[in-house]
Design a protein around this motif. Structure first.
Motif, PDB file in Angstrom:
ATOM      1  N   ALA A 109       0.852  -1.378   0.027  1.00 56.48           N
ATOM      2  CA  ALA A 109       0.151  -0.028  -0.048  1.00 56.48           C
ATOM      3  C   ALA A 109       0.954   1.127   0.000  1.00 56.48           C
ATOM      4  CB  ALA A 109      -0.836   0.001   1.070  1.00 56.48           C
ATOM      5  N   TYR A 110       0.318   2.331  -0.896  1.00 56.76           N
ATOM      6  CA  TYR A 110       1.182   3.325  -0.705  1.00 56.76           C
ATOM      7  C   TYR A 110       0.280   4.540  -0.753  1.00 56.76           C
ATOM      8  CZ  TYR A 110       4.617   0.050  -2.789  1.00 56.76           C
ATOM      9  OH  TYR A 110       5.271  -1.033  -3.133  1.00 56.76           O
ATOM     10  N   PHE A 111       0.514   5.719  -0.162  1.00 55.18           N
ATOM     11  CA  PHE A 111      -0.474   6.855  -0.121  1.00 55.18           C
ATOM     12  C   PHE A 111      -0.181   7.865  -1.222  1.00 55.18           C
ATOM     13  CE2 PHE A 111       3.212   7.925   2.688  1.00 55.18           C
ATOM     14  CZ  PHE A 111       3.626   9.443   2.282  1.00 55.18           C
ATOM     15  N   ASP A 112       1.073   7.830  -1.817  1.00 53.83           N
ATOM     16  CA  ASP A 112       1.423   8.691  -3.144  1.00 53.83           C
ATOM     17  C   ASP A 112       2.167   8.096  -3.958  1.00 53.83           C
ATOM     18  OD1 ASP A 112       1.198  11.098  -4.682  1.00 53.83           O
ATOM     19  OD2 ASP A 112       2.090  12.367  -3.255  1.00 53.83           O
ATOM     20  N   SER A 113       2.203   8.629  -5.182  1.00 53.18           N
ATOM     21  CA  SER A 113       3.420   8.048  -6.372  1.00 53.18           C
ATOM     22  C   SER A 113       4.190   9.167  -6.680  1.00 53.18           C
ATOM     23  CB  SER A 113       2.363   7.308  -7.364  1.00 53.18           C
ATOM     24  OG  SER A 113       1.710   8.631  -7.868  1.00 53.18           O
ATOM     25  N   VAL A 114       5.281   8.369  -7.509  1.00 52.12           N
ATOM     26  CA  VAL A 114       6.078   9.530  -8.227  1.00 52.12           C
ATOM     27  C   VAL A 114       5.180  10.486  -9.323  1.00 52.12           C
ATOM     28  CG1 VAL A 114       8.072   9.489  -9.909  1.00 52.12           C
ATOM     29  CG2 VAL A 114       8.281   7.720  -8.002  1.00 52.12           C
ATOM     30  N   PRO A 115       5.376  11.565  -8.986  1.00 51.19           N
ATOM     31  CA  PRO A 115       4.532  12.394  -9.794  1.00 51.19           C
ATOM     32  C   PRO A 115       4.644  12.149 -11.533  1.00 51.19           C
ATOM     33  CG  PRO A 115       5.831  13.980  -8.453  1.00 51.19           C
ATOM     34  CD  PRO A 115       6.420  12.489  -8.483  1.00 51.19           C
ATOM     35  N   GLY A 116       3.329  12.094 -12.076  1.00 47.36           N
ATOM     36  CA  GLY A 116       3.223  11.682 -13.265  1.00 47.36           C
ATOM     37  C   GLY A 116       3.236  10.141 -13.524  1.00 47.36           C
ATOM     38  N   ALA A 117       3.662   9.208 -12.653  1.00 47.25           N
ATOM     39  CA  ALA A 117       4.114   7.838 -13.012  1.00 47.25           C
ATOM     40  C   ALA A 117       2.796   6.848 -13.127  1.00 47.25           C
ATOM     41  CB  ALA A 117       4.945   7.249 -11.888  1.00 47.25           C
ATOM     42  N   VAL A 118       1.833   7.280 -12.732  1.00 51.25           N
ATOM     43  CA  VAL A 118       0.754   6.458 -12.488  1.00 51.25           C
ATOM     44  C   VAL A 118      -0.600   6.891 -12.898  1.00 51.25           C
ATOM     45  CG1 VAL A 118      -1.181   5.200 -10.751  1.00 51.25           C
ATOM     46  CG2 VAL A 118       1.481   5.144 -10.338  1.00 51.25           C
ATOM     47  N   VAL A 119      -1.432   6.184 -13.879  1.00 54.24           N
ATOM     48  CA  VAL A 119      -2.562   6.900 -14.509  1.00 54.24           C
ATOM     49  C   VAL A 119      -3.757   6.144 -14.268  1.00 54.24           C
ATOM     50  CG1 VAL A 119      -3.901   6.891 -16.575  1.00 54.24           C
ATOM     51  CG2 VAL A 119      -1.344   7.444 -16.658  1.00 54.24           C
ATOM     52  N   ARG A 120      -4.776   6.804 -13.795  1.00 57.37           N
ATOM     53  CA  ARG A 120      -6.185   6.100 -13.263  1.00 57.37           C
ATOM     54  C   ARG A 120      -7.076   6.058 -14.352  1.00 57.37           C
ATOM     55  NH1 ARG A 120      -6.505   8.903  -7.370  1.00 57.37           N
ATOM     56  NH2 ARG A 120      -4.099   9.439  -7.024  1.00 57.37           N
ATOM     57  N   HIS A 121      -8.075   4.737 -14.208  1.00 56.35           N
ATOM     58  CA  HIS A 121      -9.047   4.573 -15.032  1.00 56.35           C
ATOM     59  C   HIS A 121     -10.193   4.223 -14.173  1.00 56.35           C
ATOM     60  CE1 HIS A 121      -6.392   5.128 -18.806  1.00 56.35           C
ATOM     61  NE2 HIS A 121      -5.776   4.372 -18.374  1.00 56.35           N
ATOM     62  N   GLU A 122     -11.380   4.385 -14.826  1.00 54.25           N
ATOM     63  CA  GLU A 122     -12.702   3.729 -14.002  1.00 54.25           C
ATOM     64  C   GLU A 122     -12.734   2.349 -14.327  1.00 54.25           C
ATOM     65  OE1 GLU A 122     -16.575   4.523 -15.424  1.00 54.25           O
ATOM     66  OE2 GLU A 122     -17.307   5.410 -13.549  1.00 54.25           O
ATOM     67  N   ASP A 123     -12.890   1.671 -13.535  1.00 55.01           N
ATOM     68  CA  ASP A 123     -13.061   0.189 -13.586  1.00 55.01           C
ATOM     69  C   ASP A 123     -14.354  -0.448 -13.154  1.00 55.01           C
ATOM     70  OD1 ASP A 123     -12.870  -2.580 -13.654  1.00 55.01           O
ATOM     71  OD2 ASP A 123     -11.110  -2.702 -12.072  1.00 55.01           O
ATOM     72  N   ARG A 124     -15.126  -0.938 -14.065  1.00 55.02           N
ATOM     73  CA  ARG A 124     -16.759  -1.518 -13.461  1.00 55.02           C
ATOM     74  C   ARG A 124     -16.567  -3.026 -13.684  1.00 55.02           C
ATOM     75  NH1 ARG A 124     -20.433   2.233 -12.438  1.00 55.02           N
ATOM     76  NH2 ARG A 124     -19.941   4.192 -12.504  1.00 55.02           N
TER      77      ARG A 124
END
Length: 213
Positions: free
Chosen positions: A128-143
Protein backbone atom coordinates in the motif's frame (compact mmCIF):
# COMPACT_ATOMS: atom_id res chain seq x y z
CA UNK A 1 -108.21 -18.62 -14.56
CA UNK A 2 -108.11 -17.12 -18.02
CA UNK A 3 -105.69 -14.40 -16.93
CA UNK A 4 -103.39 -16.99 -15.46
CA UNK A 5 -103.46 -18.94 -18.70
CA UNK A 6 -102.45 -15.88 -20.72
CA UNK A 7 -99.57 -15.12 -18.37
CA UNK A 8 -98.18 -18.62 -18.80
CA UNK A 9 -98.56 -18.41 -22.56
CA UNK A 10 -96.79 -15.06 -22.66
CA UNK A 11 -93.92 -16.42 -20.64
CA UNK A 12 -93.29 -19.35 -23.00
CA UNK A 13 -93.68 -17.28 -26.15
CA UNK A 14 -90.94 -14.83 -25.06
CA UNK A 15 -88.29 -16.96 -23.40
CA UNK A 16 -85.38 -15.12 -21.88
CA UNK A 17 -82.11 -16.44 -23.21
CA UNK A 18 -79.84 -17.20 -20.32
CA UNK A 19 -76.65 -15.15 -20.31
CA UNK A 20 -73.65 -16.77 -21.94
CA UNK A 21 -70.82 -17.09 -19.52
CA UNK A 22 -67.56 -16.69 -21.38
CA UNK A 23 -64.73 -18.57 -19.73
CA UNK A 24 -61.94 -16.08 -19.85
CA UNK A 25 -58.39 -17.33 -19.65
CA UNK A 26 -55.92 -14.72 -18.43
CA UNK A 27 -53.24 -13.93 -20.97
CA UNK A 28 -50.01 -15.46 -19.92
CA UNK A 29 -47.03 -13.18 -19.72
CA UNK A 30 -43.78 -14.02 -21.31
CA UNK A 31 -42.37 -16.48 -18.84
CA UNK A 32 -38.98 -16.86 -20.45
CA UNK A 33 -36.55 -17.44 -17.56
CA UNK A 34 -34.28 -14.53 -16.76
CA UNK A 35 -30.63 -15.10 -17.33
CA UNK A 36 -28.89 -15.74 -14.05
CA UNK A 37 -27.01 -12.72 -12.77
CA UNK A 38 -23.36 -13.18 -12.04
CA UNK A 39 -22.81 -11.98 -8.52
CA UNK A 40 -19.25 -10.79 -7.90
CA UNK A 41 -17.67 -13.09 -5.32
CA UNK A 42 -14.41 -12.94 -3.46
CA UNK A 43 -12.73 -15.39 -5.81
CA UNK A 44 -13.50 -13.10 -8.75
CA UNK A 45 -10.98 -10.66 -7.35
CA UNK A 46 -8.20 -12.99 -8.43
CA UNK A 47 -9.29 -13.31 -12.07
CA UNK A 48 -8.92 -10.79 -14.82
CA UNK A 49 -10.79 -7.63 -15.65
CA UNK A 50 -12.10 -6.42 -18.97
CA UNK A 51 -9.60 -3.87 -20.31
CA UNK A 52 -10.82 -0.28 -20.34
CA UNK A 53 -11.23 1.28 -23.77
CA UNK A 54 -8.93 4.05 -22.56
CA UNK A 55 -6.25 1.63 -21.43
CA UNK A 56 -4.93 0.55 -24.82
CA UNK A 57 -1.46 -0.20 -26.08
CA UNK A 58 -1.36 3.00 -28.16
CA UNK A 59 -2.03 5.21 -25.13
CA UNK A 60 1.43 4.84 -23.63
CA UNK A 61 5.03 5.54 -24.67
CA UNK A 62 5.95 1.85 -24.41
CA UNK A 63 3.79 0.29 -27.14
CA UNK A 64 4.91 -3.31 -27.19
CA UNK A 65 2.51 -5.91 -28.54
CA UNK A 66 1.17 -8.78 -26.40
CA UNK A 67 3.62 -11.12 -28.12
CA UNK A 68 6.53 -8.84 -27.25
CA UNK A 69 5.37 -8.65 -23.63
CA UNK A 70 5.11 -12.43 -23.40
CA UNK A 71 8.73 -12.65 -24.49
CA UNK A 72 9.95 -10.58 -21.52
CA UNK A 73 7.40 -11.36 -18.78
CA UNK A 74 6.77 -14.53 -16.84
CA UNK A 75 3.27 -16.06 -17.25
CA UNK A 76 2.22 -14.68 -13.86
CA UNK A 77 3.54 -11.21 -14.64
CA UNK A 78 1.74 -11.24 -17.97
CA UNK A 79 -1.52 -12.33 -16.31
CA UNK A 80 -1.41 -9.44 -13.86
CA UNK A 81 0.35 -6.65 -15.75
CA UNK A 82 -1.19 -7.21 -19.19
CA UNK A 83 -4.44 -9.07 -18.40
CA UNK A 84 -5.31 -7.18 -15.18
CA UNK A 85 -5.18 -10.15 -12.86
CA UNK A 86 -4.76 -9.99 -9.08
CA UNK A 87 -2.47 -11.93 -6.78
CA UNK A 88 -3.90 -13.47 -3.63
CA UNK A 89 -3.67 -11.32 -0.50
CA UNK A 90 -0.72 -11.66 1.88
CA UNK A 91 1.33 -13.70 -0.61
CA UNK A 92 3.35 -11.01 -2.39
CA UNK A 93 7.01 -10.27 -1.70
CA UNK A 94 6.39 -6.58 -1.05
CA UNK A 95 3.30 -6.82 1.18
CA UNK A 96 5.29 -6.37 4.42
CA UNK A 97 8.40 -4.97 2.77
CA UNK A 98 9.40 -1.81 4.68
CA UNK A 99 12.65 -0.28 3.41
CA UNK A 100 13.83 3.09 4.65
CA UNK A 101 14.87 4.23 1.18
CA UNK A 102 14.66 3.10 -2.43
CA UNK A 103 12.24 3.05 -5.35
CA UNK A 104 9.53 0.65 -6.49
CA UNK A 105 9.39 0.38 -10.26
CA UNK A 106 7.16 -1.26 -12.87
CA UNK A 107 8.11 -4.92 -13.29
CA UNK A 108 7.28 -4.62 -16.98
CA UNK A 109 9.13 -1.55 -18.23
CA UNK A 110 11.23 -0.50 -15.23
CA UNK A 111 9.67 2.98 -14.83
CA UNK A 112 9.85 4.42 -11.30
CA UNK A 113 6.43 4.37 -9.61
CA UNK A 114 6.71 4.76 -5.83
CA UNK A 115 9.30 5.88 -3.33
CA UNK A 116 9.93 3.87 -0.17
CA UNK A 117 8.61 6.81 1.89
CA UNK A 118 5.21 6.45 0.15
CA UNK A 119 4.68 2.93 1.53
CA UNK A 120 2.68 2.30 4.69
CA UNK A 121 1.31 -0.69 6.59
CA UNK A 122 -2.37 -0.93 5.70
CA UNK A 123 -3.01 -4.52 6.71
CA UNK A 124 -4.96 -5.12 3.49
CA UNK A 125 -2.75 -7.96 2.23
CA UNK A 126 -1.17 -6.05 -0.67
CA UNK A 127 1.57 -3.39 -0.79
CA UNK A 128 0.00 0.00 0.00
CA UNK A 129 1.22 3.48 -0.93
CA UNK A 130 -0.33 6.84 -0.09
CA UNK A 131 1.26 8.61 -3.07
CA UNK A 132 3.29 7.94 -6.21
CA UNK A 133 6.12 9.46 -8.21
CA UNK A 134 4.57 12.51 -9.97
CA UNK A 135 3.10 11.52 -13.34
CA UNK A 136 4.06 7.84 -12.95
CA UNK A 137 0.59 6.40 -12.41
CA UNK A 138 -2.55 6.79 -14.55
CA UNK A 139 -6.08 6.21 -13.24
CA UNK A 140 -9.00 4.63 -15.08
CA UNK A 141 -12.57 3.80 -14.10
CA UNK A 142 -13.05 0.07 -13.63
CA UNK A 143 -16.55 -1.49 -13.51
CA UNK A 144 -15.45 -5.06 -14.17
CA UNK A 145 -16.90 -6.58 -10.96
CA UNK A 146 -20.21 -4.77 -11.00
CA UNK A 147 -18.90 -1.91 -8.90
CA UNK A 148 -17.11 1.35 -9.62
CA UNK A 149 -13.42 1.24 -8.75
CA UNK A 150 -10.37 3.23 -9.82
CA UNK A 151 -7.72 1.18 -11.59
CA UNK A 152 -4.10 2.35 -11.56
CA UNK A 153 -1.64 1.56 -14.35
CA UNK A 154 1.93 2.42 -15.21
CA UNK A 155 1.96 5.68 -17.18
CA UNK A 156 4.83 4.44 -19.33
CA UNK A 157 3.56 1.03 -20.47
CA UNK A 158 -0.03 0.74 -19.23
CA UNK A 159 0.82 -2.24 -17.04
CA UNK A 160 -1.89 -3.01 -14.47
CA UNK A 161 -0.78 -2.21 -10.91
CA UNK A 162 -3.98 -2.51 -8.86
CA UNK A 163 -6.56 -0.03 -7.58
CA UNK A 164 -6.59 3.16 -5.55
CA UNK A 165 -9.04 3.81 -2.71
CA UNK A 166 -9.74 7.09 -0.97
CA UNK A 167 -11.32 8.14 2.32
CA UNK A 168 -10.63 4.96 4.29
CA UNK A 169 -9.36 6.87 7.31
CA UNK A 170 -5.68 5.90 7.23
CA UNK A 171 -3.39 8.37 8.95
CA UNK A 172 -1.54 9.38 5.78
CA UNK A 173 -0.99 12.74 4.08
CA UNK A 174 -3.37 11.97 1.18
CA UNK A 175 -5.94 9.61 2.77
CA UNK A 176 -5.43 7.39 -0.29
CA UNK A 177 -4.36 3.78 -0.55
CA UNK A 178 -2.72 2.57 -3.75
CA UNK A 179 -3.35 -1.17 -3.46
CA UNK A 180 -0.69 -2.70 -5.72
CA UNK A 181 0.22 -6.26 -6.73
CA UNK A 182 3.75 -7.25 -5.72
CA UNK A 183 4.07 -9.03 -9.07
CA UNK A 184 3.63 -5.66 -10.80
CA UNK A 185 6.63 -4.22 -8.97
CA UNK A 186 10.36 -4.41 -8.60
CA UNK A 187 12.43 -2.68 -5.93
CA UNK A 188 15.70 -0.82 -6.31
CA UNK A 189 17.83 0.18 -3.36
CA UNK A 190 18.83 3.81 -3.24
CA UNK A 191 21.69 4.37 -5.65
CA UNK A 192 20.95 1.32 -7.83
CA UNK A 193 20.50 1.85 -11.55
CA UNK A 194 17.01 1.71 -13.00
CA UNK A 195 15.86 -1.45 -14.73
CA UNK A 196 15.76 -0.87 -18.44
CA UNK A 197 12.61 -1.19 -20.52
CA UNK A 198 12.39 -4.75 -21.73
CA UNK A 199 13.95 -6.20 -18.56
CA UNK A 200 10.57 -7.03 -17.08
CA UNK A 201 11.18 -10.74 -16.46
CA UNK A 202 14.38 -10.06 -14.53
CA UNK A 203 13.00 -6.98 -12.78
CA UNK A 204 9.93 -8.75 -11.45
CA UNK A 205 11.47 -12.16 -10.79
CA UNK A 206 11.63 -11.72 -7.00
CA UNK A 207 8.02 -10.57 -6.93
CA UNK A 208 6.98 -13.70 -8.79
CA UNK A 209 8.97 -15.99 -6.52
CA UNK A 210 6.89 -15.23 -3.42
CA UNK A 211 3.48 -14.76 -5.00
CA UNK A 212 1.56 -18.01 -4.66
CA UNK A 213 -1.47 -17.41 -6.85
Amino acid sequence: MRSRFFRILLTFSNPIRPPILWATTPRLRNTTPLKSMTIPFFSALFGTSTPSSKNTMTSYPDQRTPEEWRAVLSPEQFRILREKGTERPSTGLYDKHAPSAGTYGCAGCGAALYEARHKFASGCGWPAYFDSVPGAVVRHEDRSLGMARTEIVCANCGGHLGHVFKGEGYDTPTDERHCVNSVSLTFREEGEGAAGAGDGKEAGAEGKGESKV
